[in-house]
Every structure is written in C-alpha cells, then in structure tokens.
Motif scaffolding. Structure first.
Motif, PDB file in Angstrom:
ATOM      1  N   UNK A   5      21.724  -3.889  41.435  1.00 19.73           N
ATOM      2  CA  UNK A   5      20.496  -4.635  41.234  1.00 19.73           C
ATOM      3  C   UNK A   5      20.114  -5.343  42.524  1.00 19.73           C
ATOM      4  N   UNK A   6      18.802  -5.418  42.769  1.00 22.95           N
ATOM      5  CA  UNK A   6      18.288  -6.102  43.949  1.00 22.95           C
ATOM      6  C   UNK A   6      17.733  -7.448  43.512  1.00 22.95           C
ATOM      7  N   UNK A   7      18.186  -8.501  44.157  1.00 23.74           N
ATOM      8  CA  UNK A   7      17.665  -9.831  43.902  1.00 23.74           C
ATOM      9  C   UNK A   7      17.421 -10.536  45.225  1.00 23.74           C
ATOM     10  N   UNK A   8      16.605 -11.558  45.187  1.00 21.57           N
ATOM     11  CA  UNK A   8      16.278 -12.328  46.389  1.00 21.57           C
ATOM     12  C   UNK A   8      16.787 -13.750  46.201  1.00 21.57           C
ATOM     13  N   UNK A   9      17.614 -14.204  47.147  1.00 21.20           N
ATOM     14  CA  UNK A   9      18.299 -15.484  47.045  1.00 21.20           C
ATOM     15  C   UNK A   9      17.838 -16.389  48.181  1.00 21.20           C
ATOM     16  N   UNK A  10      17.593 -17.663  47.852  1.00 20.71           N
ATOM     17  CA  UNK A  10      17.186 -18.646  48.862  1.00 20.71           C
ATOM     18  C   UNK A  10      18.393 -19.029  49.713  1.00 20.71           C
ATOM     19  N   UNK A  11      18.235 -18.972  51.021  1.00 22.11           N
ATOM     20  CA  UNK A  11      19.340 -19.316  51.924  1.00 22.11           C
ATOM     21  C   UNK A  11      19.562 -20.811  52.027  1.00 22.11           C
ATOM     22  N   UNK A  12      18.649 -21.629  51.473  1.00 19.93           N
ATOM     23  CA  UNK A  12      18.792 -23.079  51.532  1.00 19.93           C
ATOM     24  C   UNK A  12      19.450 -23.643  50.283  1.00 19.93           C
ATOM     25  N   UNK A  13      18.991 -23.225  49.085  1.00 20.75           N
ATOM     26  CA  UNK A  13      19.502 -23.822  47.854  1.00 20.75           C
ATOM     27  C   UNK A  13      20.215 -22.840  46.947  1.00 20.75           C
ATOM     28  N   UNK A  14      20.107 -21.509  47.205  1.00 20.25           N
ATOM     29  CA  UNK A  14      20.803 -20.528  46.393  1.00 20.25           C
ATOM     30  C   UNK A  14      20.042 -20.046  45.176  1.00 20.25           C
ATOM     31  N   UNK A  15      18.786 -20.443  45.001  1.00 25.21           N
ATOM     32  CA  UNK A  15      17.995 -19.988  43.867  1.00 25.21           C
ATOM     33  C   UNK A  15      17.745 -18.481  43.964  1.00 25.21           C
ATOM     34  N   UNK A  16      17.961 -17.744  42.865  1.00 19.76           N
ATOM     35  CA  UNK A  16      17.797 -16.283  42.837  1.00 19.76           C
ATOM     36  C   UNK A  16      16.564 -15.913  42.025  1.00 19.76           C
ATOM     37  N   UNK A  17      15.763 -14.980  42.546  1.00 18.96           N
ATOM     38  CA  UNK A  17      14.582 -14.468  41.854  1.00 18.96           C
ATOM     39  C   UNK A  17      14.607 -12.944  41.898  1.00 18.96           C
ATOM     40  N   UNK A  18      14.023 -12.286  40.900  1.00 17.73           N
ATOM     41  CA  UNK A  18      14.043 -10.815  40.908  1.00 17.73           C
ATOM     42  C   UNK A  18      13.128 -10.186  41.948  1.00 17.73           C
ATOM     43  N   UNK A  19      12.167 -10.919  42.479  1.00 23.03           N
ATOM     44  CA  UNK A  19      11.265 -10.377  43.495  1.00 23.03           C
ATOM     45  C   UNK A  19      11.093 -11.387  44.616  1.00 23.03           C
ATOM     46  N   UNK A  20      10.589 -10.906  45.751  1.00 22.02           N
ATOM     47  CA  UNK A  20      10.446 -11.777  46.911  1.00 22.02           C
ATOM     48  C   UNK A  20       9.268 -12.712  46.722  1.00 22.02           C
ATOM     49  N   UNK A  21       9.445 -13.950  47.130  1.00 25.24           N
ATOM     50  CA  UNK A  21       8.396 -14.960  47.094  1.00 25.24           C
ATOM     51  C   UNK A  21       8.326 -15.649  48.445  1.00 25.24           C
ATOM     52  N   UNK A  22       7.149 -16.048  48.834  1.00 24.71           N
ATOM     53  CA  UNK A  22       7.013 -16.748  50.101  1.00 24.71           C
ATOM     54  C   UNK A  22       7.578 -18.152  50.061  1.00 24.71           C
ATOM     55  N   UNK A  23       7.494 -18.788  48.897  1.00 24.00           N
ATOM     56  CA  UNK A  23       7.996 -20.149  48.717  1.00 24.00           C
ATOM     57  C   UNK A  23       9.077 -20.156  47.660  1.00 24.00           C
ATOM     58  N   UNK A  24      10.206 -20.793  47.967  1.00 23.75           N
ATOM     59  CA  UNK A  24      11.316 -20.857  47.021  1.00 23.75           C
ATOM     60  C   UNK A  24      10.932 -21.741  45.841  1.00 23.75           C
ATOM     61  N   UNK A  25      11.081 -21.262  44.601  1.00 26.96           N
ATOM     62  CA  UNK A  25      10.744 -22.105  43.442  1.00 26.96           C
ATOM     63  C   UNK A  25      11.747 -23.228  43.211  1.00 26.96           C
ATOM     64  N   UNK A  26      12.917 -23.157  43.844  1.00 27.14           N
ATOM     65  CA  UNK A  26      13.934 -24.180  43.640  1.00 27.14           C
ATOM     66  C   UNK A  26      13.782 -25.387  44.541  1.00 27.14           C
ATOM     67  N   UNK A  27      13.713 -25.137  45.873  1.00 26.74           N
ATOM     68  CA  UNK A  27      13.653 -26.255  46.826  1.00 26.74           C
ATOM     69  C   UNK A  27      12.306 -26.371  47.528  1.00 26.74           C
ATOM     70  N   UNK A  28      11.428 -25.378  47.367  1.00 26.72           N
ATOM     71  CA  UNK A  28      10.107 -25.464  47.982  1.00 26.72           C
ATOM     72  C   UNK A  28      10.050 -25.027  49.429  1.00 26.72           C
TER      73      UNK A  28
END
Length: 458
Positions: A5-28
């Motif tokens: 499975x492919x997931x996208x993880x924030x390098x700052x807070x570790x929040x994982x999303x199924x698709x790429x986002x420009x802004x992390x929903x966890x830490x902003x």
C-alpha cells in the motif's frame, strides 16, 4: 503475498494520509508529506490471549543505577542510567552531543562494557576525537547503519551501555523509505527499545533537531523512549545546558551545566559563582536566586531601558518569558510609579540560562527599575519572589534552599516577600509590595551621569 500500500506521511508530525496533500492535516506544515510503501497485513492472526496479573501480586525491585562518571549528567538522569532504559539526547549540530557521550563511554568503560554505534563518522574520526578527549580506548566501536545488524550485535555482545549516533542514520530494508524518514525513525526506535528491554542494555540515542529546536522525526519517538534530554547552547559560546523534558525514572526539573574546554565538556559544579556575579555600582543588573529542580542558582539579570519613538515600544526578553516581562513592566508602571510606556525594555539572563519559574519576577523588576531610574541595585544583595497583578509579592517555594545558596556565595542581604523566614546571615529584608521592594532594593544611591534617567510618576 501481502499487497503493498502507498501512503503519504508527514515528516514533521507523522500524520498518514492515503493521498498527497500540500498541507499536512495534522500539524499544518506545507510540503512535508512524503510517499512511503506499507505492506498490508495478510493471513489470520495466531496470537493467543494473555492472562492479566493483579497489580498487587507483582514483585518489583528498583534496579541499581549505573553512574556515568559525569556528575552533571547523573543529576539530570536522576542518579544515573537505569539498565534496559532508552534515553534520547537531542541538540543542535555542533553543540557537543557526540563529545559528551564519548566522554561518558570512556568513563564507564573503566568498569563496564561500553559500545558505540556510529553512523555519521568513520572509526578513524571517532578514534581521533577519543585521543583528543584523553582516551576512551576500551570502548567498543561499530560503524553500522543497518538496523538488523545493530540489534543482532546488541543481542550477541550484550554491553552494559550502548550509544547510537544517530538514530536518524539507521535504516531497515523492510521499510520502504529513505533513512531519516518518519517510518525509518519510528521503526528504529521501536526495535531498539524492544532489544534494550530484553537484553538489559542501557541504550542512548543521539537525535537531531529541527530548525525550531524540536526533536526531528515523529512525535512517537519521544513517547517511546524512557528519557528525553535536551542539550542547549550556542556553538560559539563555551557553556552548555542539559535539561530533561521527559524522565520516567526521575525528575524533569533538574539542570546540568557544562563548559566546553580543549579536553571536552566539563561539568560546572558551582554555576552560581559563574553566573551570579555582578559589578558593584552597575546600573540595570540584579542577582536572582532561582530554583531549577532541587538546584538553587544565582543568576545575573540585566536590563536596558531606552527611549523610543515607536508607537508600540518593544519588550525584548532573552532567557525570560516575553509575556511575563510585559506583565512585570505593566505592574511597575501601575503600582510602582515607574512609567515605561515611552521606552523600549530589554532583559537578558547572563550565561544563556533560561528562567521559567516565577520566583525570578522580583529580580527582573528590580533590574528594569534600576535601568529606568539610573540607580544601581544595592551591592551584595540578591532577591527572589513572585509578583502579582495587584502589586503584592508572593513567597517563592523552598526559600531555605535559596537562602543557603546565597550564604554560600557571600550574599549579605536578600530581598524577599513578606513571610520569608529571617536569619542572621544573609539578612532577609521582607517586603510586601513591589513599590516597597523597589524602594528597599535601589535605596538612595546617586544616579550616574552617563546613564539616561527616566522620569518616574508619583
């Protein structure tokens, strides 16, 4: 075979999303999501249910701590290293993390087995540093970045203490991401924690920090380890401060102070004598007696008050909470008759120490009042106490410890809130309000002609 499975993880807070986002929903944060490959769980679970044990039937004995040979580090850890514990030491590049831990391994290797796992430097580089520090030739060294090899070495060698420098350089082939990524750091910390608990090896991890000073990697890294130590200081200054932000085996209020010398980092056993000295007759300087954990410290608080043409005067604080400084300035103007609405106020704590307790309020107020009126604080005096919004002073905790430290450093007079127990030496001058404290602390010394004097309102 399990599907990847492919997931996208924030390098700052570790929040994982199924698709790429420009802004992390966890830490902003923006642009911090990186792609990772995760294997989907497959097959049926064969785990058997466990049997809970009543907590009252558990027989536990406190493990004997291992002294590191560095008294300041032992103080911050709560008395030494606990066997099987996982400690994270984080700090900016060049602050002295590797130097300090190599000194620790060198001291412990005289009576215990010590291992250094280096992923950032070669064996030859570490050997040169060891020779510069006076020799740590009994320390075993392993230049390895593969996580499985490091865990296997710990399981076979079973040293008493191991330092991994650094956790961001370890990688596992089973994790489909680059070394230093959120998934790799999380996997390395979890595996090393498991090995440390199973083998009883006290493991110290060296961690990087972000540009904001926070520990780099996922937040779960700080949750996994038993102790988080923050190494602070400017690489261009000689003093370093070690704090514990998390400690499962001791207090988080302790403070260790080191001095960088040609022979490495050396602990400062008496920082009050170093940071608490002032020059008699100096305007804008006061001595504060603060408490860091169980250690009382005498620190010099410096203030500068300068007229300004800005619509909103500046309140700049180094080592003190800026919001608390703004409150102290407001109370000085309202209840002590020192108008600072048309002046910039700068406050600095000597030595780069950061004061967080409210017991230093009175020293900050006296330093600002001295700078505003051009009158020095009484020579040979120190002060402590919390300032309320009504202008009244509140007693500080553990006053006896503070007074003992003042007596040891030869302080003659201590200005403290009403209710502080008096003694013959040092003499305690008890005051109830901030106005009375300013009058007693500054006295009637003549103002210096080379200092600007601000008019005080009645």
């Amino acid at each position: 075979m399990a599907k990847a499975l492919v997931q996208h993880v924030c390098s700052e807070c570790g929040t994982a999303t199924p698709r790429w986002l420009g802004k992390c929903p966890g830490c902003g944060a923006f642009g911090t999501l990186v792609e990772e490959i995760k294997s989907a769980p497959g097959g049926s679970s064969t785990a058997r249910p466990g049997t809970p044990v009543p907590l009252g039937e558990v027989r536990a004995s406190e493990a004997e701590r291992m002294l590191t040979g560095v008294a300041e580090l032992d103080r911050v850890l709560g008395g030494g290293l606990v066997p099987g514990s996982l400690v994270l030491v984080a700090g900016e590049p060049g602050v002295g993390k590797s130097t300090l831990l190599l000194s620790v391994l060198g001291a412990m290797s005289k009576s215990r087995r010590a291992l250094l796992v280096t992923g950032e430097e070669s064996v030859a580089q570490v050997s040169l540093r060891a020779a510069r520090l006076g020799g740590a030739y009994a320390v075993g060294i392993l230049a390895e970045t593969e996580l499985e090899a490091v865990c296997a070495t710990l399981g076979s060698e079973r040293p008493d203490v191991c330092v991994v420098d650094s956790v961001q350089t370890l990688y596992s082939p089973d994790v489909g991401s680059a070394p230093g990524s959120v998934a790799q750091v999380r996997e390395a910390a979890a595996r090393l924690m498991r090995v440390a608990k199973e083998t009883g090896v006290a493991t110290i991890l060296v961690g990087h920090v972000t540009k904001d000073g926070a520990v780099a990697g996922p937040r779960v890294l700080e949750h996994l380890v038993d102790c988080v130590l923050q190494f602070e200081g400017d690489r261009y200054h000689e003093h370093r401060i070690l704090r514990a932000t998390k400690n499962r085996f001791g207090s988080t209020n302790e403070l260790g102070i080191f001095e960088m010398t040609a022979g490495g980092l050396v602990g400062v056993p008496d920082p009050s004598e170093l940071f608490g000295s002032t020059h008699p007759g100096e305007v804008g300087a006061a001595v504060a007696c603060v408490l860091e954990g169980t250690r009382p410290l005498l620190l010099e608080v410096q203030a500068l008050v300068a007229p300004t043409d800005l619509a909103m005067p500046r309140r700049v604080a180094t080592g003190v909470d800026p919001r608390r400084l703004a409150m102290i300035v407001a109370v000085l103007g309202r209840h002590a008759g020192i108008a600072l609405g048309g002046s910039d106020v700068f406050v600095n704590v000597a030595g780069g120490v950061r004061i967080e307790e409210p017991g230093a309020d009175l020293a900050v107020a006296l330093a600002v009042a001295s700078a505003a009126r051009g009158v020095p604080v009484r020579a040979g005096s120190a002060t402590f106490g919390e300032i309320g919004l009504t202008g009244r002073l509140r007693p500080a905790a553990q006053a006896e410890r503070r007074l003992d430290e003042c007596r040891k450093l030869g302080i003659d007079t201590v200005l403290a809130p009403e209710g502080t127990s008096g003694r013959e030496r040092p003499h305690v001058t008890a005051v109830e309000t901030l106005r009375a404290a300013v009058k007693a602390g500054l006295g009637a010394h003549p103002a210096r002609t080379d200092e600007p004097v601000l008019a005080a309102t009645a």
